[in-house]
Enzyme design. Structure first.
Site, PDB file in Angstrom:
ATOM      1  N   LYS A 289       0.867  -1.184   0.000  1.00 33.06           N
ATOM      2  CA  LYS A 289       0.000   0.000   0.000  1.00 33.06           C
ATOM      3  C   LYS A 289       0.899   1.228   0.000  1.00 33.06           C
ATOM      4  O   LYS A 289       1.769   1.364   0.866  1.00 33.06           O
ATOM      5  CB  LYS A 289      -0.903  -0.014   1.237  1.00 33.06           C
ATOM      6  CG  LYS A 289      -2.093   0.923   1.158  1.00 33.06           C
ATOM      7  CD  LYS A 289      -3.145   0.443   0.157  1.00 33.06           C
ATOM      8  CE  LYS A 289      -4.411   1.264   0.244  1.00 33.06           C
ATOM      9  NZ  LYS A 289      -5.179   0.984   1.481  1.00 33.06           N
ATOM     10  N   HIS A 290       0.718   2.094  -0.967  1.00 25.10           N
ATOM     11  CA  HIS A 290       1.529   3.307  -1.081  1.00 25.10           C
ATOM     12  C   HIS A 290       3.022   2.981  -1.083  1.00 25.10           C
ATOM     13  O   HIS A 290       3.818   3.614  -0.379  1.00 25.10           O
ATOM     14  CB  HIS A 290       1.183   4.303   0.022  1.00 25.10           C
ATOM     15  CG  HIS A 290      -0.237   4.785  -0.042  1.00 25.10           C
ATOM     16  ND1 HIS A 290      -0.753   5.511  -1.089  1.00 25.10           N
ATOM     17  CD2 HIS A 290      -1.266   4.596   0.818  1.00 25.10           C
ATOM     18  CE1 HIS A 290      -2.024   5.772  -0.878  1.00 25.10           C
ATOM     19  NE2 HIS A 290      -2.376   5.221   0.278  1.00 25.10           N
ATOM     20  N   ASN A 432      12.867   5.826   7.523  1.00 21.70           N
ATOM     21  CA  ASN A 432      13.404   4.836   8.454  1.00 21.70           C
ATOM     22  C   ASN A 432      12.469   3.635   8.545  1.00 21.70           C
ATOM     23  O   ASN A 432      11.275   3.795   8.707  1.00 21.70           O
ATOM     24  CB  ASN A 432      13.584   5.451   9.841  1.00 21.70           C
ATOM     25  CG  ASN A 432      14.747   6.407   9.911  1.00 21.70           C
ATOM     26  OD1 ASN A 432      15.822   6.119   9.431  1.00 21.70           O
ATOM     27  ND2 ASN A 432      14.537   7.553  10.553  1.00 21.70           N
ATOM     28  N   ARG A 452      13.802   6.768  13.901  1.00 18.37           N
ATOM     29  CA  ARG A 452      13.737   5.310  13.909  1.00 18.37           C
ATOM     30  C   ARG A 452      12.916   4.788  15.090  1.00 18.37           C
ATOM     31  O   ARG A 452      12.216   3.785  14.982  1.00 18.37           O
ATOM     32  CB  ARG A 452      15.166   4.743  13.942  1.00 18.37           C
ATOM     33  CG  ARG A 452      15.264   3.263  13.626  1.00 18.37           C
ATOM     34  CD  ARG A 452      16.676   2.903  13.205  1.00 18.37           C
ATOM     35  NE  ARG A 452      17.056   3.645  12.018  1.00 18.37           N
ATOM     36  CZ  ARG A 452      16.748   3.303  10.765  1.00 18.37           C
ATOM     37  NH1 ARG A 452      16.021   2.212  10.562  1.00 18.37           N
ATOM     38  NH2 ARG A 452      17.138   4.020   9.750  1.00 18.37           N
ATOM     39  N   HIS A 538      14.600   5.806  -0.004  1.00 21.37           N
ATOM     40  CA  HIS A 538      13.920   7.100   0.135  1.00 21.37           C
ATOM     41  C   HIS A 538      12.908   7.320  -0.971  1.00 21.37           C
ATOM     42  O   HIS A 538      12.897   6.602  -1.959  1.00 21.37           O
ATOM     43  CB  HIS A 538      14.940   8.232   0.136  1.00 21.37           C
ATOM     44  CG  HIS A 538      15.803   8.239   1.363  1.00 21.37           C
ATOM     45  ND1 HIS A 538      17.144   7.935   1.329  1.00 21.37           N
ATOM     46  CD2 HIS A 538      15.498   8.478   2.652  1.00 21.37           C
ATOM     47  CE1 HIS A 538      17.637   8.014   2.560  1.00 21.37           C
ATOM     48  NE2 HIS A 538      16.657   8.334   3.378  1.00 21.37           N
TER      49      HIS A 538
END
Length: 538
Positions: A289-290, A432, A452, A538
């Site tokens: 999802k996404h 993270n 994190r 990222h």
């Protein structure tokens, strides 16, 4: 210094009286040539193209009749001649150009039909260096660029799919082509030669191990125009590069409505993730999802793997993407369609599975014929303002890494299996990233947080929510293992995992405070393994 222009206006309509055809891909050639000849267009051609046209009983002149020079050097030199390029580049309304054409007996060419040597196909075939070089077209791109530059007078066709449009335009304009039409053909022609040269330069960089060439070029062919991009106010298109990596770009869509921009992005993320799992070792399912996994699991069969993956976060799975690492069978398909799903992608799908999915007419089913190799290198490209970031694919695989136990207690065999599983998944979670896993299934995923420790807490909270939804007394993070895509900069992230019930940790290591983190693990009886490799995403 810029070349000055003479400001000669381009005519709107240009009659097509002579065409030069020189094609590698002969799809639709004979029908097109017949239609042109029937419209009174004189045909000129080269080599195998001329032979094919003549064999069909269509009148055609060999290009050597224009040049007065035979093809030489195995056909490497045949159209590189002033009689050809002058015919393509001459500005007919420029008195100096017209005079030069008369003096040198150069008759204009109004239509160029060229497609290029199949460099991309030969490269993908695994041919040797010499064969690949031999399939670099020189004369073709030179003629295409000449015609496209002189689109004021010349139409250039580089794609057999445009033959019908050209014939229709000629019929509509009684044997002529409009300036607007010629401009669009020219734009497509320059894009084609740009993509062709990009493929060649990219191959040279790869073949010669030039990691960062002075100039980078990328090209692709439009596969589909999207209704919109990430949001309705953004335009988008899907371009395929020709890379033979099994995935969404190479897949066959067996059913369902057109894929959206977000569908393609998420489906790619899902299939790359399941590619980490060898189908010979077990069935694997990823629910995305996404672009982040909300559930991943391995099991003896796909149905069990799907149910384990779904249990991790059944709420987020609604409207998600499902990827599997082996042939999709009926049993798995029956479970998947119980939850609203946007896309299913698999190497293959049984007829029974296809029939089950067919009942959901909007559900897309993609089959790829194989899995992406997680160890294979490649390039990833991201745009930034004014530039491109280019990097190699993250092809580090945990099974190839030298794992180092850094705590007093070593992980058990089951913990180690779960640790490797969790680290495979963490590689595909936005950083993270924190992934809790138990019995080869994710039980909590924390993605994309600035801290994190926040990722660890979110993953634990999701595990608690899933437990409550399933009617369990405690979350499955109790007795789980945890993976971190990068090192713990402080012990607080580890302590959050301990609080959630994790018993073992896998992380890259490399922090200035590694000793503090190890000491905290030892204090709580936690086993910890360092991989030496991080997986920022990222």
């Amino acid at each position: 210094m810029a070349v000055p222009a003479k400001k000669i206006p381009a005519p709107d309509l240009v009659s097509v009286r002579r065409a030069l055809l020189s094609v590698s891909d002969k799809t639709g050639l004979i029908e097109f040539a017949q239609a042109l000849a029937g419209a009174g267009v004189e045909l000129v051609s080269t080599g195998g193209t001329a032979k094919a046209i003549a064999a069909a009983g269509i009148a055609v002149r060999d290009v050597s009749e224009l040049t007065g020079f035979p093809e030489i050097m195995d056909g490497r030199v045949k159209t590189l001649h002033p009689s050809v390029h002058g015919a393509l580049l001459g500005v007919r309304d420029d008195p100096e150009h017209a005079q030069a054409m008369r003096e040198h007996n150069i008759a204009p060419i109004d239509l160029l039909v060229v497609n290029l040597y199949p460099f991309e196909e030969v490269r993908r075939s695994g041919a040797d260096y010499a064969s690949i070089v031999e399939n670099i077209d020189i004369g073709g791109p030179a003629m295409v660029r000449a015609s496209a530059k002189n689109h004021a007078y010349v139409a250039v066709v580089t794609d057999p799919e445009d033959y019908a449009a050209v014939l229709n335009a000629l019929e509509m304009n009684t044997g002529s082509l409009s300036l607007e039409f010629r401009q669009k053909l020219a734009a497509k022609a320059f894009a084609r030669t740009a993509a062709y040269d990009a493929a060649i330069s990219g191959w040279f960089a790869e073949a010669l191990d030039i990691e960062q060439p002075a100039w980078r070029a990328f090209g692709g062919r439009l596969e589909s125009v999207m209704r919109y991009g990430e949001n309705p106010h953004q335009t988008a298109g899907f371009y395929v590069t020709g890379e033979e990596r099994p995935g969404v770009a190479t897949a066959r869509q067996l059913q369902g409505k057109l894929l959206s921009y977000n569908n393609i992005n998420d489906t790619d993320a899902a299939f790359e993730l399941v590619g980490e799992f060898d189908p010979a070792q077990g069935a694997a399912v990823a629910i995305i999802k996404h672009a982040n996994p909300c559930g991943v699991a391995e099991a003896a069969d796909l149905r069990q793997a799907y149910l384990k993956a779904l249990a991790c976060d059944p709420v987020s799975a609604f409207g998600g993407i499902v990827a599997v690492n082996r042939l999709l069978d009926a049993e798995a398909a029956e479970e998947i369609v119980k939850t609203f799903t946007e896309v299913i992608i698999a190497p293959e799908a049984s007829e029974e599975a296809q029939a089950i999915i067919a009942a959901k007419k909007n559900l897309r089913l993609l089959v790829t014929g194989g899995l992406p190799d997680p160890r294979k290198s490649g390039l990833l490209v991201k745009s930034v303002a004014g530039g491109l970031l280019v990097q190699g694919r993250d092809n580090a695989v945990v099974g190839d890494l030298e794992l180092k136990v850094v705590t007093k207690r070593a992980p058990s065999a089951q913990e180690m299996a779960d640790l490797k599983f969790a680290f495979r998944v963490a590689k595909h979670v936005k950083s993270n990233a924190i992934v809790y896993a138990k019995d080869l299934a994710t039980v909590g995923v924390g993605a994309g947080q600035m801290s994190r420790v926040d990722s660890a807490r979110i993953a634990a909270r999701k595990a608690q929510d899933a437990a409550e939804a399933a009617g369990l007394a405690e979350p499955l993070t109790k007795g789980s293992v945890v993976a971190s895509d990068a090192f713990f900069p402080f012990a607080d992230g580890l302590l959050s995992a301990v609080e959630a019930g994790a018993t073992a940790v896998i992380q890259p290591g490399g922090s200035m405070r590694d000793e503090d983190v190890i000491a905290a693990a030892d204090e709580h009886g936690i086993a910890m393994v360092f991989t030496g490799v991080r997986h920022f995403r990222h």
